[in-house]
Design a protein around this motif. Structure first.
Motif, PDB file in Angstrom:
ATOM      1  N   THR A 102      55.015  31.225  64.492  1.00 22.02           N
ATOM      2  CA  THR A 102      55.972  31.963  63.673  1.00 22.02           C
ATOM      3  C   THR A 102      57.393  31.593  64.081  1.00 22.02           C
ATOM      4  O   THR A 102      57.628  31.069  65.166  1.00 22.02           O
ATOM      5  N   ASP A 144      54.859  31.671  57.750  1.00 20.39           N
ATOM      6  CA  ASP A 144      55.690  32.736  57.170  1.00 20.39           C
ATOM      7  C   ASP A 144      57.146  32.314  57.072  1.00 20.39           C
ATOM      8  O   ASP A 144      58.062  33.093  57.362  1.00 20.39           O
ATOM      9  N   THR A 196      60.893  34.478  56.462  1.00 21.92           N
ATOM     10  CA  THR A 196      60.842  35.920  56.719  1.00 21.92           C
ATOM     11  C   THR A 196      61.419  36.293  58.081  1.00 21.92           C
ATOM     12  O   THR A 196      61.606  37.465  58.372  1.00 21.92           O
ATOM     13  N   ASP A 223      55.998  31.805  52.849  1.00 24.94           N
ATOM     14  CA  ASP A 223      55.422  33.144  52.917  1.00 24.94           C
ATOM     15  C   ASP A 223      55.082  33.666  51.527  1.00 24.94           C
ATOM     16  O   ASP A 223      55.760  33.375  50.533  1.00 24.94           O
TER      17      ASP A 223
END
Length: 400
Positions: free
Chosen positions: A274, A303, A306, A325
């Protein structure tokens, strides 16, 4: 015996300091540059770090910033050594979290005194924290709860209640399954299927996530090897790494060992990270990613958009795949905002030679949009939810 790490690029100065501190009864370690110093600090946590300000490539300020952003070394006392400590330099170091400054040339008494005062302050702080913990029955109860929770999770793993599900990643142009993402599920004997949103935070908090994550990695790699031996043309299996896993000092060697034991080619494994992991400790993150890349493993950023959304890290880190995402894919055809964002991400990623995967694709209109703008792959409920290995194999057999 207190451990002192000395980071100094001048060999003569470094050796003199090490000799002096060793004579004072300290356990001393030396590093000749900032990168070596960072690795030494993380792998063998010292009680005090003494570091030169001016060094080539990674200077003392960069070392301190990286140490303070790393959860393991964030509070280690840090003493700067400098040949010219003007007010702006001292201010810069203190703002980064330095504890003291010594101006060269300094005396033995000054050096030992600076280190001793840091150790005394650290010991006083530790004692204060110990007193607070002993006075707080609520904290003790929370610790007991965490221990019980970890015991429960470990027992569930031993009873084989955890399962790995697989969600297909589909080639946008051909509509064929090209890869799979491995996702852990907990099938509780009484509560039924427990959502990862419920047990993953508990696993993170207790530290069990490291054990669980390694089990998922091993299981997914074994399953990928089974499918490849059966003749299925899957390119890769993608496995998510937790922050705790990623910050392990032996991560790359452990991944290499698992691949070797199973006999799976490194190119068949993709590790998903991430955005937040990248900015917590940039220097360490780059080093870890490069070690994984050297194995031949692919790296994806999950993702995207975000988290911190700093475009600069896309050029600094050795990524192979960018995953858009689901929040940007949802209702992509209803308005211009999400559509413009997704088009820009695809174009930018391709210009950086990154493969693009869209998550959360649920409608044919979304699929058509991604096809039109040359997204590489997609996954979502339009094709299949995450399913057990046997069900995923049926999808492979059906040719979808």
């Amino acid at each position: 015996m207190k451990k002192i790490l000395v980071i100094e690029d001048d060999r003569v100065i470094r050796e003199n300091i090490l000799k002096l501190l060793k004579a004072e009864g300290f356990d001393v370690t030396g590093a000749s540059n900032g990168a070596q110093g960072l690795n030494a600090a993380v792998s063998n946590l010292p009680d005090v770090i003494v570091c030169d300000v001016m060094m080539p490539q990674l200077d003392g300020y960069g070392v301190l910033a990286a140490l303070r952003s790393h959860p393991i070394t964030a509070t280690v006392p840090f003493v700067f050594l400098t040949g010219k400590a003007d007010r702006s330099q001292v201010r810069q170091g203190m703002e980064l979290g330095a504890d003291d400054y010594l101006t060269k040339p300094f005396t033995k008494a000054e050096l030992v005194g600076a280190i001793s005062s840091r150790l005394k302050k650290q010991a006083a702080l530790a004692q204060q924290q110990s007193n607070l913990r002993s006075q707080s029955s609520e904290s003790l109860q929370d610790a007991d709860k965490l221990e019980l929770l970890k015991t429960s999770l470990c027992a569930a793993l031993e009873r084989e209640e955890f399962q790995v599900y697989y969600q297909p990643q589909v080639n946008v142009q051909t509509g064929k399954i090209m890869s799979a993402e491995a996702l852990v599920r907990w099938l509780h004997p009484e509560k039924g299927l427990i959502s990862p949103a419920e047990f993953i935070p508990d696993a993170e908090e207790t530290g069990f996530i490291v054990q669980l994550g390694e089990w998922v990695l091993q299981t997914a790699c074994r399953q990928m090897q089974v499918w490849q031996n059966a003749g299925f043309s899957l390119q890769q299996v993608a496995v998510n790494l937790s922050p705790r896993q990623f910050h392990q000092t032996n991560l790359s060697s452990r991944v290499a060992q698992i691949l070797a034991e199973i006999g799976l080619a490194p190119s068949s494994l993709e590790l998903e990270l991430t955005e937040s992991m990248m900015v917590e400790d940039a220097e360490s993150a780059i080093a870890t990613l490069q070690q994984l890349k050297n194995l031949g493993v692919s790296i994806s950023i999950d993702d995207f958009g975000t988290g911190y959304s700093s475009l600069s890290y896309l050029t600094q880190y050795p990524f192979d795949v960018l995953k858009i995402d689901r929040c940007f894919i949802s209702n992509i055809t209803d308005g211009c905002t999400n559509a413009a964002i997704v088009k820009a991400i695809i174009e930018m990623a391709h210009s950086l030679c990154l493969e693009v995967i869209a998550e959360g694709v649920e409608t044919e209109a979304e699929r058509d949009f991604l096809w039109r703008y040359q997204c590489d792959a997609m996954q979502g409920y339009l094709f299949s939810p995450p399913v057990p290995a046997a069900d995923f194999e049926r999808l492979l057999v059906s040719g979808k």
